[in-house]
Design a protein around this motif. Structure first.
Motif, PDB file in Angstrom:
ATOM      1  N   GLY A 159     -11.560  -1.792 -17.136  1.00 52.33           N
ATOM      2  CA  GLY A 159     -10.447  -1.705 -16.213  1.00 52.33           C
ATOM      3  C   GLY A 159     -10.622  -0.742 -15.050  1.00 52.33           C
ATOM      4  N   MET A 160      -9.641  -0.756 -14.184  1.00 53.17           N
ATOM      5  CA  MET A 160      -9.646   0.028 -12.953  1.00 53.17           C
ATOM      6  C   MET A 160      -9.788   1.523 -13.221  1.00 53.17           C
ATOM      7  N   ASP A 161      -9.043   2.061 -14.167  1.00 51.84           N
ATOM      8  CA  ASP A 161      -9.106   3.499 -14.438  1.00 51.84           C
ATOM      9  C   ASP A 161     -10.508   3.916 -14.864  1.00 51.84           C
ATOM     10  N   GLU A 162     -11.149   3.107 -15.685  1.00 53.61           N
ATOM     11  CA  GLU A 162     -12.507   3.424 -16.134  1.00 53.61           C
ATOM     12  C   GLU A 162     -13.502   3.366 -14.978  1.00 53.61           C
ATOM     13  N   ILE A 163     -13.340   2.373 -14.116  1.00 51.56           N
ATOM     14  CA  ILE A 163     -14.223   2.244 -12.957  1.00 51.56           C
ATOM     15  C   ILE A 163     -14.093   3.463 -12.057  1.00 51.56           C
ATOM     16  N   LEU A 164     -12.862   3.856 -11.757  1.00 52.07           N
ATOM     17  CA  LEU A 164     -12.632   5.006 -10.873  1.00 52.07           C
ATOM     18  C   LEU A 164     -13.123   6.301 -11.504  1.00 52.07           C
ATOM     19  N   PRO A 179      -3.534  -4.393   3.529  1.00 54.61           N
ATOM     20  CA  PRO A 179      -2.413  -5.266   3.893  1.00 54.61           C
ATOM     21  C   PRO A 179      -1.495  -5.519   2.698  1.00 54.61           C
ATOM     22  N   LEU A 180      -0.229  -5.808   2.987  1.00 53.62           N
ATOM     23  CA  LEU A 180       0.768  -5.994   1.933  1.00 53.62           C
ATOM     24  C   LEU A 180       0.355  -7.051   0.923  1.00 53.62           C
ATOM     25  N   ASP A 181      -0.236  -8.154   1.409  1.00 55.53           N
ATOM     26  CA  ASP A 181      -0.581  -9.246   0.505  1.00 55.53           C
ATOM     27  C   ASP A 181      -2.036  -9.191   0.033  1.00 55.53           C
ATOM     28  N   SER A 182      -2.676  -8.037   0.184  1.00 55.90           N
ATOM     29  CA  SER A 182      -4.057  -7.894  -0.268  1.00 55.90           C
ATOM     30  C   SER A 182      -4.123  -7.926  -1.786  1.00 55.90           C
ATOM     31  N   THR A 183      -5.177  -8.525  -2.312  1.00 54.77           N
ATOM     32  CA  THR A 183      -5.376  -8.543  -3.764  1.00 54.77           C
ATOM     33  C   THR A 183      -6.176  -7.335  -4.235  1.00 54.77           C
ATOM     34  N   ALA A 184      -6.732  -6.566  -3.308  1.00 54.53           N
ATOM     35  CA  ALA A 184      -7.622  -5.466  -3.681  1.00 54.53           C
ATOM     36  C   ALA A 184      -7.025  -4.116  -3.322  1.00 54.53           C
ATOM     37  N   ALA A 185      -7.184  -3.155  -4.236  1.00 57.60           N
ATOM     38  CA  ALA A 185      -6.967  -1.749  -3.914  1.00 57.60           C
ATOM     39  C   ALA A 185      -8.276  -1.245  -3.306  1.00 57.60           C
ATOM     40  N   GLY A 196     -13.704  -1.613  -3.257  1.00 58.50           N
ATOM     41  CA  GLY A 196     -12.387  -2.099  -3.645  1.00 58.50           C
ATOM     42  C   GLY A 196     -12.372  -2.515  -5.108  1.00 58.50           C
ATOM     43  N   ILE A 197     -11.172  -2.621  -5.644  1.00 55.65           N
ATOM     44  CA  ILE A 197     -10.995  -3.096  -7.010  1.00 55.65           C
ATOM     45  C   ILE A 197      -9.888  -4.142  -7.022  1.00 55.65           C
ATOM     46  N   SER A 202      -4.741  -4.254 -14.395  1.00 53.04           N
ATOM     47  CA  SER A 202      -4.311  -2.859 -14.315  1.00 53.04           C
ATOM     48  C   SER A 202      -3.261  -2.622 -13.237  1.00 53.04           C
ATOM     49  N   GLU A 203      -3.371  -3.333 -12.134  1.00 52.16           N
ATOM     50  CA  GLU A 203      -2.450  -3.142 -11.010  1.00 52.16           C
ATOM     51  C   GLU A 203      -2.135  -4.512 -10.402  1.00 52.16           C
TER      52      GLU A 203
END
Length: 275
Positions: A159-164, A179-185, A196-197, A202-203
């Motif tokens: 997951g995201m937390d582990e990656i970060l 952007p608001l409709d972006s799929t990536a953090a 990006g993730i 996770s989110e």
């Protein structure tokens, strides 16, 4: 395919298009479709590919004027590559990446970290991407297809937390705006670049998703997490005013299929519906 895209532009107001799959470079339609959609006035056209045919298709892609390409690559280890991809070879993909960069095409890499298979490649992949001015996107494993209801999903999910946490051991980074409709953090490593993730577990990003998916056999999907589809083939044979009116009704149903909060998973396999 081109007519369907034109109708979606006129009816839904789409201004971005991604040609994906499955593997789009395998399709006999690709060579004809790409140059035509590049002339349709869209603000952005991109292609997502596994890169195996990229060296062969590079002249077509460059001549068509494509400015952005996403390449799926889960490892820089040649042996692990064969295990994960099940075909092709790593050297071909890396050559394709170099050809795109040399042509001035913006490259993004998509990596799906999987525990016990390629999680040890997270940092080597990031180093490789940063050194070449490429944005790497880590994509959380998706609970769909053969993984739906399968214990393998829980075992391999990274997951995201582990990656970060792993990246933070080697790089300092800050979260960037998207952007608001972006799929990536998205995250910025100062002086080095971005990564990006896509954290569908996770989110979740379902509330702001604005995407539609058109399959190669003419089916329109409103959501990756919903197997329901709408056949557009009859619509393409109607006079344009009638086609637009019918498509407006279809769009209302397709958009209503989107999840309200988070990705719930689906039996649909990615090779049929695309990413």
């Amino acid at each position: 395919m081109v007519k369907a895209v034109g109708l979606l532009i006129d009816t839904a107001g789409i201004d971005k298009l991604r040609i994906t799959g499955g593997e789009p470079l395998l399709s006999p339609k690709f060579d004809a479709v790409l140059p035509e959609v590049m002339q349709m006035g869209l603000s952005d056209v991109s292609v997502t590919t596994n890169g195996q045919l990229l060296p062969r298709k590079a002249p077509l892609i460059i001549d068509a004027g494509l400015r952005r390409i996403n390449i799926s690559l889960d490892t820089l280890d040649a042996r692990a590559f064969r295990d994960i991809a099940r075909s092709g070879d790593l050297a071909t993909v890396l050559k394709g990446i170099d050809l795109m960069l040399e042509a001035g095409i913006k490259v993004k890499l998509n990596m799906v970290p999987m525990r016990g298979k390629n999680d040890h490649q997270i940092l080597p992949m990031l180093d490789y991407a940063l050194a070449r001015g490429i944005e790497l996107r880590f994509i959380e494993l998706m609970n769909m297809g053969h993984l739906q209801g399968n214990a393998l999903f829980e075992r391999q999910f990274y997951g995201m937390d582990e990656i970060l946490e792993l990246i933070a051991e080697h790089y300092e980074f800050t979260r960037a705006q998207a952007p608001l409709d972006s799929t990536a953090a998205r995250f910025e490593i100062s002086g080095r670049g971005m990564f990006g993730i896509i954290a569908n577990e996770s989110e979740p990003f379902c509330r702001t998703c604005s995407r539609l998916r058109l399959s190669s056999n003419g089916k329109l999907y409103g959501c990756l997490s919903n197997a329901k589809s709408y056949d557009l083939r009859d619509t393409l044979n109607l006079p344009e005013p009638l086609a637009i009116a019918k498509l407006q009704s279809i769009l209302g149903n397709a958009l209503a299929d989107k999840q309200l909060a988070s990705f719930r998973g689906e039996v649909t396999v990615m090779k049929f519906i695309g990413g």
